[in-house]
Design a protein around this motif. Structure first.
Motif, PDB file in Angstrom:
ATOM      1  N   MET A 108       0.825  -1.205   0.000  1.00  8.52           N
ATOM      2  CA  MET A 108       0.000   0.000   0.000  1.00  8.52           C
ATOM      3  C   MET A 108       0.864   1.261   0.000  1.00  8.52           C
ATOM      4  SD  MET A 108      -2.980   1.328  -0.152  1.00  8.52           S
ATOM      5  CE  MET A 108      -4.084  -0.046   0.208  1.00  8.52           C
ATOM      6  N   GLU A 109       1.959   1.224   0.760  1.00 11.39           N
ATOM      7  CA  GLU A 109       2.860   2.366   0.820  1.00 11.39           C
ATOM      8  C   GLU A 109       3.439   2.671  -0.553  1.00 11.39           C
ATOM      9  OE1 GLU A 109       6.999   3.784   3.039  1.00 11.39           O
ATOM     10  OE2 GLU A 109       6.096   1.838   3.503  1.00 11.39           O
ATOM     11  N   ASN A 110       3.796   1.623  -1.314  1.00 12.29           N
ATOM     12  CA  ASN A 110       4.344   1.797  -2.645  1.00 12.29           C
ATOM     13  C   ASN A 110       3.330   2.476  -3.566  1.00 12.29           C
ATOM     14  OD1 ASN A 110       6.473   1.366  -4.558  1.00 12.29           O
ATOM     15  ND2 ASN A 110       5.228  -0.249  -5.461  1.00 12.29           N
ATOM     16  N   TRP A 111       2.071   2.090  -3.462  1.00  6.39           N
ATOM     17  CA  TRP A 111       1.012   2.692  -4.259  1.00  6.39           C
ATOM     18  C   TRP A 111       0.871   4.172  -3.909  1.00  6.39           C
ATOM     19  CZ3 TRP A 111      -3.736  -0.379  -6.109  1.00  6.39           C
ATOM     20  CH2 TRP A 111      -3.355  -1.659  -6.517  1.00  6.39           C
ATOM     21  N   PHE A 112       0.894   4.473  -2.617  1.00  9.46           N
ATOM     22  CA  PHE A 112       0.721   5.855  -2.178  1.00  9.46           C
ATOM     23  C   PHE A 112       1.866   6.732  -2.686  1.00  9.46           C
ATOM     24  CE2 PHE A 112       1.570   9.215   0.942  1.00  9.46           C
ATOM     25  CZ  PHE A 112       0.349   9.878   0.924  1.00  9.46           C
ATOM     26  N   ILE A 113       3.079   6.216  -2.622  1.00  8.32           N
ATOM     27  CA  ILE A 113       4.245   6.984  -3.074  1.00  8.32           C
ATOM     28  C   ILE A 113       4.141   7.299  -4.561  1.00  8.32           C
ATOM     29  CG2 ILE A 113       6.725   6.842  -3.527  1.00  8.32           C
ATOM     30  CD1 ILE A 113       6.979   5.353  -0.851  1.00  8.32           C
ATOM     31  N   HIS A 114       3.840   6.289  -5.372  1.00  8.36           N
ATOM     32  CA  HIS A 114       3.779   6.513  -6.818  1.00  8.36           C
ATOM     33  C   HIS A 114       2.624   7.423  -7.199  1.00  8.36           C
ATOM     34  CE1 HIS A 114       7.096   3.960  -7.763  1.00  8.36           C
ATOM     35  NE2 HIS A 114       6.543   2.881  -7.264  1.00  8.36           N
ATOM     36  N   PHE A 115       1.476   7.222  -6.585  1.00 11.89           N
ATOM     37  CA  PHE A 115       0.312   8.072  -6.857  1.00 11.89           C
ATOM     38  C   PHE A 115       0.601   9.513  -6.444  1.00 11.89           C
ATOM     39  CE2 PHE A 115      -4.160   9.410  -5.646  1.00 11.89           C
ATOM     40  CZ  PHE A 115      -4.607   9.532  -6.950  1.00 11.89           C
ATOM     41  N   GLY A 116       1.135   9.674  -5.249  1.00 17.07           N
ATOM     42  CA  GLY A 116       1.413  11.015  -4.740  1.00 17.07           C
ATOM     43  C   GLY A 116       2.480  11.746  -5.526  1.00 17.07           C
TER      44      GLY A 116
END
Length: 245
Positions: free
Chosen positions: A1-9
């Motif tokens: 989930m953290e990886n998704w948040f980083i790329h999206f952000g």
């Protein structure tokens, strides 16, 4: 989930900064009574190059991939997403993040220059307000306009693959090389269509222009709008496939 948040952000943040600085320099040059009015093409191309360098450096510095461009994202997808990026589930987040970032960036530019926008329209140069949002051709010809955007984007995507695949540049070096490439594209190939070379850089600000609540603005030229979207995406697909050879 953290990886998704980083790329999206980071796609939101990076693309937002790209538009703020890129379309910001266009606004400063072509709107009425700005400090940079009539600064010329060199200023615009240099400003866009710096916008790419700064936006990509910040996005990558926060551990993002710093695509900031759907043509780059689709090239990575064609070339092998899992090896280039990672989880296939990230794909829609890249596109959505770029769209949100570009819209937010253009809204900020419009608020920043709102007095100059209204003055430009009242002075009879409303077309310049569209010009600070999206690109347009000097001569309308579907084939030549498409060809110009395709070639410009192909050069850009080739440069990005060169930094990542051939030389493996990381940190601040990659964004500088890509920014200089954008500078070169603008100087050499930007005179015909305004070198969108990024579908979201043209589409999202055009949407904002359509919704801009000011009187006297020109139409948003949706008849041309498909070219700076389709041509860069096509170039991304072609170059991504060529790098598989």
């Amino acid at each position: 989930m953290e990886n998704w948040f980083i790329h999206f952000g980071t796609e939101i943040l990076g693309t937002m900064l790209l538009i703020i600085l890129g379309n910001g320099v266009v606004a400063n040059i072509i709107l009425k009574d700005t400090k940079g009015e009539n600064g010329g093409w060199i200023a615009i191309t240099a400003g866009w190059a710096l916008a790419v360098i700064l936006a990509a450096t910040i996005a990558s510095g926060l551990d993002g991939k710093a695509h900031l461009n759907p043509a780059v994202t689709i090239a990575m997808l064609i070339n092998g997403w899992e090896s280039n990026v990672g989880d296939l589930g990230l794909i829609p987040l890249f596109f959505i993040g770029q769209l949100i970032g570009a819209i937010l960036g253009q809204i900020i530019v419009d608020i920043f220059y709102i007095k100059h926008i209204t003055h430009t329209i009242s002075s009879g140069a409303a077309a310049n307000v569209l010009g600070m949002h999206s690109t347009g051709p000097t001569h309308r010809n579907v084939f030549l306009n498409f060809f110009a955007e395709f070639v410009g984007t192909a050069v850009l995507v080739c440069a990005i693959f060169a930094t990542t695949v051939w030389f493996g540049l990381s940190g601040w070096m990659g964004p500088i090389f890509v920014g200089l490439t954008v500078f070169g594209i603008g100087l050499s190939l930007g005179g015909t269509t305004g070198y969108a070379i990024n579908p979201i850089r043209d589409l999202a600000p055009r949407i904002v222009h359509q919704l801009l609540p000011v009187k006297g603005k020109v139409k948003s030229d949706w008849g041309y709008s498909w070219i700076p979207v389709a041509a860069p995406l096509t170039a991304g697909i072609v170059v991504g496939a060529l790098f598989l050879i």
